[in-house]
Design a protein around this motif. Structure first.
Motif, mmCIF file in Angstrom:
data_model
loop_
_atom_site.group_PDB
_atom_site.id
_atom_site.type_symbol
_atom_site.label_atom_id
_atom_site.label_comp_id
_atom_site.label_asym_id
_atom_site.label_seq_id
_atom_site.Cartn_x
_atom_site.Cartn_y
_atom_site.Cartn_z
ATOM 1 N N LEU A 89 0.845 -1.203 0.000
ATOM 2 C CA LEU A 89 0.000 0.000 0.000
ATOM 3 C C LEU A 89 0.869 1.236 0.000
ATOM 4 O O LEU A 89 1.753 1.388 0.843
ATOM 5 C CB LEU A 89 -0.911 0.000 1.234
ATOM 6 C CG LEU A 89 -1.775 1.232 1.441
ATOM 7 C CD1 LEU A 89 -2.833 1.347 0.344
ATOM 8 C CD2 LEU A 89 -2.447 1.189 2.811
ATOM 9 N N GLY A 90 0.617 2.128 -0.956
ATOM 10 C CA GLY A 90 1.331 3.402 -1.019
ATOM 11 C C GLY A 90 0.468 4.531 -0.496
ATOM 12 O O GLY A 90 -0.278 4.372 0.471
ATOM 13 N N SER A 91 0.511 5.659 -1.158
ATOM 14 C CA SER A 91 -0.210 6.850 -0.711
ATOM 15 C C SER A 91 -1.661 6.833 -1.179
ATOM 16 O O SER A 91 -2.073 6.003 -1.992
ATOM 17 C CB SER A 91 0.488 8.099 -1.247
ATOM 18 O OG SER A 91 0.456 8.099 -2.664
ATOM 19 N N PHE A 92 -2.433 7.785 -0.657
ATOM 20 C CA PHE A 92 -3.797 8.012 -1.111
ATOM 21 C C PHE A 92 -4.104 9.482 -0.889
ATOM 22 O O PHE A 92 -3.378 10.195 -0.189
ATOM 23 C CB PHE A 92 -4.799 7.118 -0.367
ATOM 24 C CG PHE A 92 -4.850 7.354 1.116
ATOM 25 C CD1 PHE A 92 -5.795 8.221 1.675
ATOM 26 C CD2 PHE A 92 -3.955 6.724 1.966
ATOM 27 C CE1 PHE A 92 -5.837 8.449 3.043
ATOM 28 C CE2 PHE A 92 -3.991 6.944 3.335
ATOM 29 C CZ PHE A 92 -4.932 7.801 3.875
ATOM 30 N N ASP A 93 -5.178 9.966 -1.513
ATOM 31 C CA ASP A 93 -5.568 11.369 -1.390
ATOM 32 C C ASP A 93 -6.787 11.494 -0.482
ATOM 33 O O ASP A 93 -7.757 10.738 -0.628
ATOM 34 C CB ASP A 93 -5.894 11.965 -2.760
ATOM 35 C CG ASP A 93 -4.670 12.042 -3.662
ATOM 36 O OD1 ASP A 93 -3.541 12.012 -3.130
ATOM 37 O OD2 ASP A 93 -4.840 12.133 -4.890
ATOM 38 N N GLY A 94 -6.739 12.445 0.458
ATOM 39 C CA GLY A 94 -7.843 12.665 1.374
ATOM 40 C C GLY A 94 -8.147 14.131 1.538
ATOM 41 O O GLY A 94 -7.287 14.985 1.298
ATOM 42 N N ALA A 95 -9.371 14.442 1.940
ATOM 43 C CA ALA A 95 -9.789 15.828 2.158
ATOM 44 C C ALA A 95 -11.025 15.862 3.033
ATOM 45 O O ALA A 95 -11.820 14.914 3.028
ATOM 46 C CB ALA A 95 -10.100 16.523 0.830
ATOM 47 N N VAL A 96 -11.182 16.952 3.796
ATOM 48 C CA VAL A 96 -12.438 17.191 4.491
ATOM 49 C C VAL A 96 -13.324 18.015 3.572
ATOM 50 O O VAL A 96 -12.848 18.641 2.624
ATOM 51 C CB VAL A 96 -12.233 17.914 5.842
ATOM 52 C CG1 VAL A 96 -11.459 17.033 6.802
ATOM 53 C CG2 VAL A 96 -11.537 19.249 5.659
ATOM 54 N N ALA A 97 -14.625 18.021 3.845
ATOM 55 C CA ALA A 97 -15.566 18.629 2.911
ATOM 56 C C ALA A 97 -15.679 20.133 3.048
ATOM 57 O O ALA A 97 -16.198 20.795 2.170
ATOM 58 C CB ALA A 97 -16.939 17.993 3.076
ATOM 59 N N SER A 98 -15.198 20.677 4.147
ATOM 60 C CA SER A 98 -15.347 22.124 4.339
ATOM 61 C C SER A 98 -14.131 22.655 5.083
ATOM 62 O O SER A 98 -13.212 21.915 5.396
ATOM 63 C CB SER A 98 -16.630 22.411 5.124
ATOM 64 O OG SER A 98 -16.578 21.750 6.371
ATOM 65 N N GLY A 99 -14.135 23.937 5.379
ATOM 66 C CA GLY A 99 -12.985 24.559 6.017
ATOM 67 C C GLY A 99 -12.894 24.323 7.506
ATOM 68 O O GLY A 99 -12.096 24.967 8.185
ATOM 69 N N PHE A 100 -13.689 23.436 8.046
ATOM 70 C CA PHE A 100 -13.605 23.148 9.486
ATOM 71 C C PHE A 100 -13.597 21.636 9.690
ATOM 72 O O PHE A 100 -14.013 20.871 8.819
ATOM 73 C CB PHE A 100 -14.801 23.766 10.229
ATOM 74 C CG PHE A 100 -16.125 23.183 9.838
ATOM 75 C CD1 PHE A 100 -16.658 22.091 10.513
ATOM 76 C CD2 PHE A 100 -16.840 23.712 8.771
ATOM 77 C CE1 PHE A 100 -17.876 21.547 10.134
ATOM 78 C CE2 PHE A 100 -18.066 23.162 8.393
ATOM 79 C CZ PHE A 100 -18.585 22.090 9.076
ATOM 80 N N GLY A 101 -13.124 21.220 10.865
ATOM 81 C CA GLY A 101 -13.092 19.799 11.183
ATOM 82 C C GLY A 101 -11.862 19.111 10.631
ATOM 83 O O GLY A 101 -10.993 19.725 10.009
#
Length: 199
Positions: A89-101
């Motif tokens: 397993l290498g890298s993956f891309d992640g993000a939160v849906a808004s500018g908080f949390g």
């Protein structure tokens, strides 16, 4: 002399069969993810020889946000498994849906039913960032992503995996190796006996 040549050939063949297999890198991009935006993801998805299977939580298809679209998003907590032979397993891309949390990705790797790896990575960014669990060359036959977020939702995309071909010999390979070792043993024990002539 013939025994030495036979032994050398058999030894070379066995050495070649024992060498680790080649690797084949792939990225689970979710490009062929079915359904429309916000469709629940409750079954499985296959891409590039790997299968991502739903385990728990609220997971959905995202068709208007991704890196690029589509990708998966989830709320609160959710989990899925990745399988597909033996792989790293290498890298993956992640993000939160808004500018908080924030969002946490707890990654657990298994091999032959044993837990061999566990790591949690997180991000607070509302744009995609590449995250690495730091698994290195550790081999798995199943990886679980257990995810949780304090934001309204969070996303995952572009999971990089590398299939390790021939990492675990097939039964036929084991049989050939055992037969080869037997042949080497037989060839080494057999000795040419000199022929004596009476003058």
């Amino acid at each position: 002399m013939r025994n030495i040549i036979t032994t050398s050939i058999l030894t070379g063949a066995l050495a070649a069969s024992l060498v680790g297999g080649s690797a084949s890198a792939a990225t689970i991009t979710f490009d062929d993810l079915p359904g429309s935006n916000r469709s629940p993801f409750t079954t499985s998805y296959s891409e590039a020889g790997f299968t991502l299977s739903y385990v728990s939580g609220s997971i959905y298809t995202a068709k208007n946000f991704g890196n690029p679209t589509p990708d998966l998003y989830f709320s609160n907590s959710a989990a899925f498994d990745i399988t597909g032979g033996v792989f790293t397993l290498g890298s993956f891309d992640g993000a939160v849906a808004s500018g908080f949390g924030d969002v946490s990705y707890a990654i657990t790797g298994f091999l032959n039913g044993q837990n061999v790896f566990s790591r949690t990575v997180s991000t607070t960014r509302d744009s995609f960032t590449t995250l690495s669990p730091g698994a290195g060359n550790q081999s798995f036959d199943r990886v679980r992503f257990s995810m949780s977020t304090t934001s309204s939702s969070a996303n995952i995309d572009n999971i990089n995996v590398t299939a390790v071909r021939g990492a675990v010999p097939e039964p036929a390979t084991w049989a050939m190796m055992i037969a080869g070792f037997g042949a080497i043993g037989f060839a080494m024990r057999r000795r040419q006996r000199g022929v004596f002539r009476l003058a």
